[in-house]
Enzyme design. Sequence first.
Site, PDB file in Angstrom:
ATOM      1  N   HIS A 158       0.833  -1.193   0.000  1.00 57.20           N
ATOM      2  CA  HIS A 158       0.000   0.000   0.000  1.00 57.20           C
ATOM      3  C   HIS A 158       0.871   1.248   0.000  1.00 57.20           C
ATOM      4  CE1 HIS A 158      -3.178  -2.828   1.262  1.00 57.20           C
ATOM      5  NE2 HIS A 158      -4.003  -1.938   0.743  1.00 57.20           N
ATOM      6  N   LYS A 162      -0.577   4.819   4.584  1.00 59.02           N
ATOM      7  CA  LYS A 162      -1.427   3.860   5.300  1.00 59.02           C
ATOM      8  C   LYS A 162      -0.865   3.623   6.699  1.00 59.02           C
ATOM      9  CE  LYS A 162      -3.828  -0.554   4.764  1.00 59.02           C
ATOM     10  NZ  LYS A 162      -5.146   0.066   5.045  1.00 59.02           N
TER      11      LYS A 162
END
Length: 271
Positions: A158, A162
């Site tokens: 990600h 995040k």
Amino acid sequence: MTELPGVVVTGVSGRMGQMLVREVMASERLKLVGALERPGHDWIGRDVGQAMGGSALGVVVEDDPLEAFARAQAVIDFSAPAATVAFAALAAQARAVHVIGTTGLTDDDIAMLGHAARHAVIVRAGNMSLGVNLLTVLTRKVAQALDADYDIEIIESHHHHKVDAPSGTALMLGEAAAQGRGVALADVSERGRDGITGARTRGDIGFSAIRGGDIVGEHDVLFAAAGERIVLRHIASDRKVFARGALKAALWGQDKAPGEYDMLDVLGLTD
């Protein structure tokens, strides 16, 4: 003409919140009736469209969820665990469908959501894309077919913003693998390796998290045995896939009985 279900989007200043606002505004089956942000946020009192850098949409950003939910038939919520738990109780009071894409929820948080689901529909998933939910089904079936000679590793990537790891999607996939094996994920989960860790424990389900750049979301489920590897993969290149799934869930829940559901229910993929 039947009135369209009204939707409130929480956390509208975030990337996912803004995407949800755009998708609801583009929908011919839902209408935006509320936009929420935390108290003190500088978007409060502004038209959400103008706050997003575009034209006015006729919906002002507010910080009172009780008032907003009272005029809604659905709440789409990709916020933070504590906020989601609080929203669930208020959405249940309003009998609004609560679509939850929030990750990082604890067992205690999930138990609190269960209380709210006695009174209203909650659709919760670590990932709301069709592809990921198909991957979940495939992961369970492959894990069921292969024995513990095949090590299972969930690898997720990600963007660098995040804040939680493993991702909610990775945990969904881990749960699916554990179900296929007939074990509890908590008993076989391996979350991190550093230093002299010793050999891998047979039957463990491992998780590896990568954070970097602007990666939207990539998930691999690796089944590795002596002489061969099987890899199931999903790559998301646009957050619209999550937003569209959330809208689908909001519509699906309109005529359902109170209770807890997930995207497999929405997509008709439950056994």
